[in-house]
Design a protein around this motif. Sequence first.
Motif, short mmCIF file in Angstrom:
data_model
loop_
_atom_site.label_atom_id
_atom_site.label_comp_id
_atom_site.label_asym_id
_atom_site.label_seq_id
_atom_site.Cartn_x
_atom_site.Cartn_y
_atom_site.Cartn_z
N ASP A 47 0.81 -1.23 0.00
CA ASP A 47 0.00 0.00 0.00
C ASP A 47 0.84 1.27 0.00
OD1 ASP A 47 -2.41 -1.55 0.22
OD2 ASP A 47 -2.08 -1.70 2.38
N ASN A 48 1.99 1.25 -0.64
CA ASN A 48 2.87 2.41 -0.62
C ASN A 48 2.80 3.13 -1.97
OD1 ASN A 48 4.99 4.26 -0.46
ND2 ASN A 48 6.11 2.93 0.96
N ALA A 49 1.86 4.06 -2.10
CA ALA A 49 1.63 4.77 -3.35
C ALA A 49 2.83 5.61 -3.79
CB ALA A 49 0.37 5.63 -3.24
N PRO A 50 3.52 6.33 -2.89
CA PRO A 50 4.69 7.09 -3.36
C PRO A 50 5.80 6.19 -3.93
CG PRO A 50 3.94 7.95 -1.25
CD PRO A 50 3.18 6.67 -1.50
N VAL A 51 6.03 5.05 -3.31
CA VAL A 51 7.04 4.13 -3.84
C VAL A 51 6.56 3.54 -5.16
CG1 VAL A 51 8.24 1.94 -3.45
CG2 VAL A 51 8.09 3.62 -1.61
N ALA A 52 5.27 3.21 -5.26
CA ALA A 52 4.71 2.72 -6.52
C ALA A 52 4.90 3.76 -7.62
CB ALA A 52 3.24 2.37 -6.35
N GLN A 53 4.68 5.01 -7.27
CA GLN A 53 4.86 6.10 -8.23
C GLN A 53 6.31 6.13 -8.74
OE1 GLN A 53 4.54 10.08 -6.52
NE2 GLN A 53 3.61 10.84 -8.42
N ALA A 54 7.25 6.05 -7.83
CA ALA A 54 8.67 6.06 -8.21
C ALA A 54 9.04 4.82 -9.02
CB ALA A 54 9.54 6.15 -6.96
N CYS A 55 8.53 3.67 -8.63
CA CYS A 55 8.81 2.42 -9.35
C CYS A 55 8.25 2.48 -10.78
CB CYS A 55 8.23 1.22 -8.61
SG CYS A 55 9.09 0.82 -7.08
N ALA A 56 7.09 3.08 -10.92
CA ALA A 56 6.48 3.21 -12.25
C ALA A 56 7.32 4.11 -13.14
CB ALA A 56 5.05 3.73 -12.13
N ALA A 57 7.89 5.15 -12.57
CA ALA A 57 8.76 6.03 -13.35
C ALA A 57 10.01 5.28 -13.82
CB ALA A 57 9.15 7.26 -12.53
N THR A 58 10.56 4.46 -12.95
CA THR A 58 11.72 3.65 -13.30
C THR A 58 11.35 2.60 -14.35
OG1 THR A 58 12.57 3.99 -11.06
CG2 THR A 58 13.60 2.24 -12.35
N LEU A 59 10.16 2.02 -14.20
CA LEU A 59 9.67 1.06 -15.19
C LEU A 59 9.51 1.73 -16.55
CD1 LEU A 59 8.50 -1.66 -16.11
CD2 LEU A 59 6.30 -0.95 -15.09
N LEU A 60 8.95 2.91 -16.56
CA LEU A 60 8.77 3.64 -17.82
C LEU A 60 10.12 3.86 -18.51
CD1 LEU A 60 6.90 5.19 -19.75
CD2 LEU A 60 7.17 7.19 -18.26
N ALA A 61 11.12 4.23 -17.74
CA ALA A 61 12.46 4.41 -18.30
C ALA A 61 13.01 3.10 -18.84
CB ALA A 61 13.40 5.00 -17.24
N ALA A 62 12.77 2.00 -18.12
CA ALA A 62 13.26 0.69 -18.55
C ALA A 62 12.59 0.25 -19.86
CB ALA A 62 13.04 -0.36 -17.46
#
Length: 170
Positions: A47-62
């Motif tokens: 349930d960590n939305a800020p971490v999910a947000q950051a992970c999604a940005a990293t995924l987008l870059a990948a």
Amino acid sequence: MKKLTILLLIIFSAALGTVKAVTPALTEDVNNVIKNYLALKNALVIDNAPVAQACAATLLAAISTVSDKEMNAAQRKTWLAYADKLSFDSRHISETTDIDHQREHFANLSVNILAVLKALKLNTATLYKQYCPMKKKYWLSEASAIKNPYYGSKMPTCGETKETLQAVKL
């Protein structure tokens, strides 16, 4: 007979042109996408939305680093059909800390990444396609134990494994 030999040579040459060896760089890029998808999934599990947000940005870059130049024709066709969809959902998740909205896009992301991985066959780790019967949604996991990203801490073990994507031996 000479015409048959020439015809066979043409067919053989065409077949060689569509088959490419899997390169370590392509495998690494695809597995980096998987790693970042799993990090996003795990952030939603807790349930960590800020971490999910950051992970999604990293995924987008990948996702943007995966090149179709080293793919064979079938892989390229699949990648080109799904790359924009993967980017779209990753971008939306990266632009919000509303966990419900993140989970909506994660559902689409999961369906699309599963289609890509089945077609590319480059995952170097075993993955588990899991299903939440309450949400009627799928996700991929690195472990067979259920950790539900759609309900997080409310119902962490709701779900079941539906399929196993074996690690590909390259």
